[in-house]
Design an enzyme around this catalytic site. Structure first.
Site, PDB file in Angstrom:
ATOM      1  N   ARG A 225     -62.717  50.284  37.069  1.00 16.34           N
ATOM      2  CA  ARG A 225     -63.703  50.412  35.710  1.00 16.34           C
ATOM      3  C   ARG A 225     -63.320  50.200  34.644  1.00 16.34           C
ATOM      4  O   ARG A 225     -64.664  50.316  33.316  1.00 16.34           O
ATOM      5  CB  ARG A 225     -64.804  51.329  36.184  1.00 16.34           C
ATOM      6  CG  ARG A 225     -65.601  51.611  37.698  1.00 16.34           C
ATOM      7  CD  ARG A 225     -66.796  51.715  37.683  1.00 16.34           C
ATOM      8  NE  ARG A 225     -67.529  51.176  37.918  1.00 16.34           N
ATOM      9  CZ  ARG A 225     -68.775  50.732  37.819  1.00 16.34           C
ATOM     10  NH1 ARG A 225     -69.855  52.822  38.553  1.00 16.34           N
ATOM     11  NH2 ARG A 225     -70.067  50.716  37.416  1.00 16.34           N
ATOM     12  N   GLY A 226     -61.965  50.252  33.939  1.00 18.34           N
ATOM     13  CA  GLY A 226     -61.988  49.943  32.757  1.00 18.34           C
ATOM     14  C   GLY A 226     -62.272  51.931  32.072  1.00 18.34           C
ATOM     15  O   GLY A 226     -61.738  52.762  32.945  1.00 18.34           O
ATOM     16  N   GLY A 255     -54.092  47.589  35.067  1.00 19.22           N
ATOM     17  CA  GLY A 255     -54.918  47.387  36.715  1.00 19.22           C
ATOM     18  C   GLY A 255     -53.820  47.891  37.538  1.00 19.22           C
ATOM     19  O   GLY A 255     -53.504  48.149  38.452  1.00 19.22           O
ATOM     20  N   ASP A 256     -52.549  47.014  37.324  1.00 18.86           N
ATOM     21  CA  ASP A 256     -51.620  47.489  37.835  1.00 18.86           C
ATOM     22  C   ASP A 256     -50.510  48.769  37.934  1.00 18.86           C
ATOM     23  O   ASP A 256     -49.782  49.394  39.296  1.00 18.86           O
ATOM     24  CB  ASP A 256     -50.165  46.473  37.224  1.00 18.86           C
ATOM     25  CG  ASP A 256     -50.519  44.732  37.288  1.00 18.86           C
ATOM     26  OD1 ASP A 256     -51.128  44.352  37.885  1.00 18.86           O
ATOM     27  OD2 ASP A 256     -49.701  43.909  36.310  1.00 18.86           O
ATOM     28  N   ASN A 280     -55.752  57.278  36.769  1.00 17.33           N
ATOM     29  CA  ASN A 280     -56.556  56.956  35.514  1.00 17.33           C
ATOM     30  C   ASN A 280     -55.339  57.580  35.091  1.00 17.33           C
ATOM     31  O   ASN A 280     -55.725  56.736  33.439  1.00 17.33           O
ATOM     32  CB  ASN A 280     -57.588  57.558  36.149  1.00 17.33           C
ATOM     33  CG  ASN A 280     -58.718  56.825  36.405  1.00 17.33           C
ATOM     34  OD1 ASN A 280     -58.542  55.760  36.822  1.00 17.33           O
ATOM     35  ND2 ASN A 280     -59.805  58.051  36.744  1.00 17.33           N
TER      36      ASN A 280
HETATM   37  O1  RIB Z   1     -51.186  41.829  35.488  1.00 10.30           O
HETATM   38  C1  RIB Z   1     -50.406  42.269  33.970  1.00 10.30           C
HETATM   39  C2  RIB Z   1     -50.116  40.327  34.358  1.00 10.30           C
HETATM   40  O2  RIB Z   1     -50.786  39.038  35.250  1.00 10.30           O
HETATM   41  C3  RIB Z   1     -49.134  40.018  33.245  1.00 10.30           C
HETATM   42  O3  RIB Z   1     -48.060  40.856  33.057  1.00 10.30           O
HETATM   43  C4  RIB Z   1     -49.205  38.277  33.402  1.00 10.30           C
HETATM   44  O4  RIB Z   1     -47.879  38.210  33.799  1.00 10.30           O
HETATM   45  C5  RIB Z   1     -49.966  38.389  33.839  1.00 10.30           C
HETATM   46  O5  RIB Z   1     -49.854  37.981  35.505  1.00 10.30           O
END
Ligand code: RIB
Length: 311
Positions: A225-226, A255-256, A280
């Site tokens: 949720r940012g 998010g990653d 978080n």
């Molecule tokens: O989730 C971020 C990524 O989404 C970026 O690094 C970009 O390459 C896209 O795939």
């Protein structure tokens, strides 16, 4: 060597340009800085896992061009295993043009290039049978070859009793929601943001949407949720964890980073509440510099941050 997490999906070069605000259709805008960064959602996650001290691998495809070789060097520097990385002789490396506005929000224009040619026939599926987690990027479901490869890896991992996570992604939720729904039963942990949840469940309320997704078979849902943190749902629990306050410079890859932190928490046997708090923190730190990987923290930085962080 047994790897903790293997991620399958995109590896891109991100060309990042800070701008004052997004121009309207047909408009113009200047940038005073253009930066080249390594990116790609699944690739970022594998790097984040490695920085946090667990071993990781990446399965994907890059072009045989300077961008592809730049990404390979970055994986090596970050100690991510690329034994299953494919090199495309014909199609160029995935490229994202990313505009960052003053509040740190990113807008992306992408060329997926070699990513979509990931070839199932060139992957040794045994690679994912002895890992803690197979993490699949939802982007893989968008195109045929890459999807076939991801589904074969999913099947191999399930057959071997490996925990599987999936990060949906906005475009996938909009363009391939049915494909996501068709594999939910095979997914242990689903990451998605509010918009993705609404699209996937066809319900215009993110929390209700997440509840309905949980009912459709996935074991745990992590709703990102940012600035409002996250909401985690499992059959037994509901956990709300607030976001930490930081100076947001660039949300790309936040998010990653969150997903990597959460997976580390799960692998290390922390409860959902603690895993959410840790995630978080990793997500918050990651958005404090330009570029998806520039501010990805190492373990000690997360621990130090958690001692003083404010919500
Ligand atoms: O989730 C971020 C990524 O989404 C970026 O690094 C970009 O390459 C896209 O795939």
């Amino acid at each position: 060597m047994k790897l903790s997490v293997v991620a399958v999906g995109d590896a891109n070069v991100d060309l990042i340009a800070p701008i004052a605000s997004l121009p309207g259709k047909g408009g113009e805008v200047w940038t005073h800085r253009l930066e080249r960064h390594a990116g790609g959602s699944a690739a970022n996650l594998s790097v984040a896992i490695s920085r946090l001290g667990l071993s990781s691998g990446f399965i994907g495809r890059v072009g045989d061009d300077p961008f592809g070789h730049f990404l390979i060097d970055e994986f090596k520097k970050e100690r991510v295993d690329i034994g299953q990385l494919q090199i495309d002789k014909e199609v160029g490396t995935g490229l994202m043009f990313i505009a960052i506005t003053e509040e740190g929000e990113r807008t992306m224009y992408g060329f997926r290039g070699a990513n979509v040619n990931l070839s199932a026939g060139e992957i040794d599926v045994g690679y994912v049978k002895n890992v803690d987690v197979l993490h699949i990027s939802g982007y893989t479901l968008l195109s045929e070859a890459q999807r076939k490869a991801a589904l074969e890896l999913l099947e191999a991992a399930r057959g071997a009793g490996v925990f599987v996570s999936l990060d949906v992604g906005v475009l996938t939720a909009m363009e391939a929601a049915d494909r996501v729904r068709s594999i939910l039963r095979s997914i242990d942990l689903l990451f998605l943001n509010e918009l993705e949840a609404e699209r996937l469940a066809r319900i215009e309320d993110p929390e209700k949407a997440a509840e309905s997704i949980l009912e459709s078979g996935v074991k745990t849902v992590a709703l990102k949720r940012g600035s409002r943190g996250c909401f985690i749902l499992s059959r037994e629990q509901r956990v709300r964890s607030p976001a930490f306050r930081v100076n947001v410079v660039d949300t790309t890859g936040g998010g990653d980073a969150f997903a990597a932190g959460f997976l580390v928490g799960i692998i290390e046997g922390r409860g959902l509440e603690e895993a959410a708090r840790f995630a978080n923190a990793v997500g918050a730190l990651a958005v404090t510099k330009a570029g998806a990987r520039s501010a990805l923290p190492v373990r000690q930085e997360v621990e130090e941050f958690l001692k003083t962080a404010k919500i």
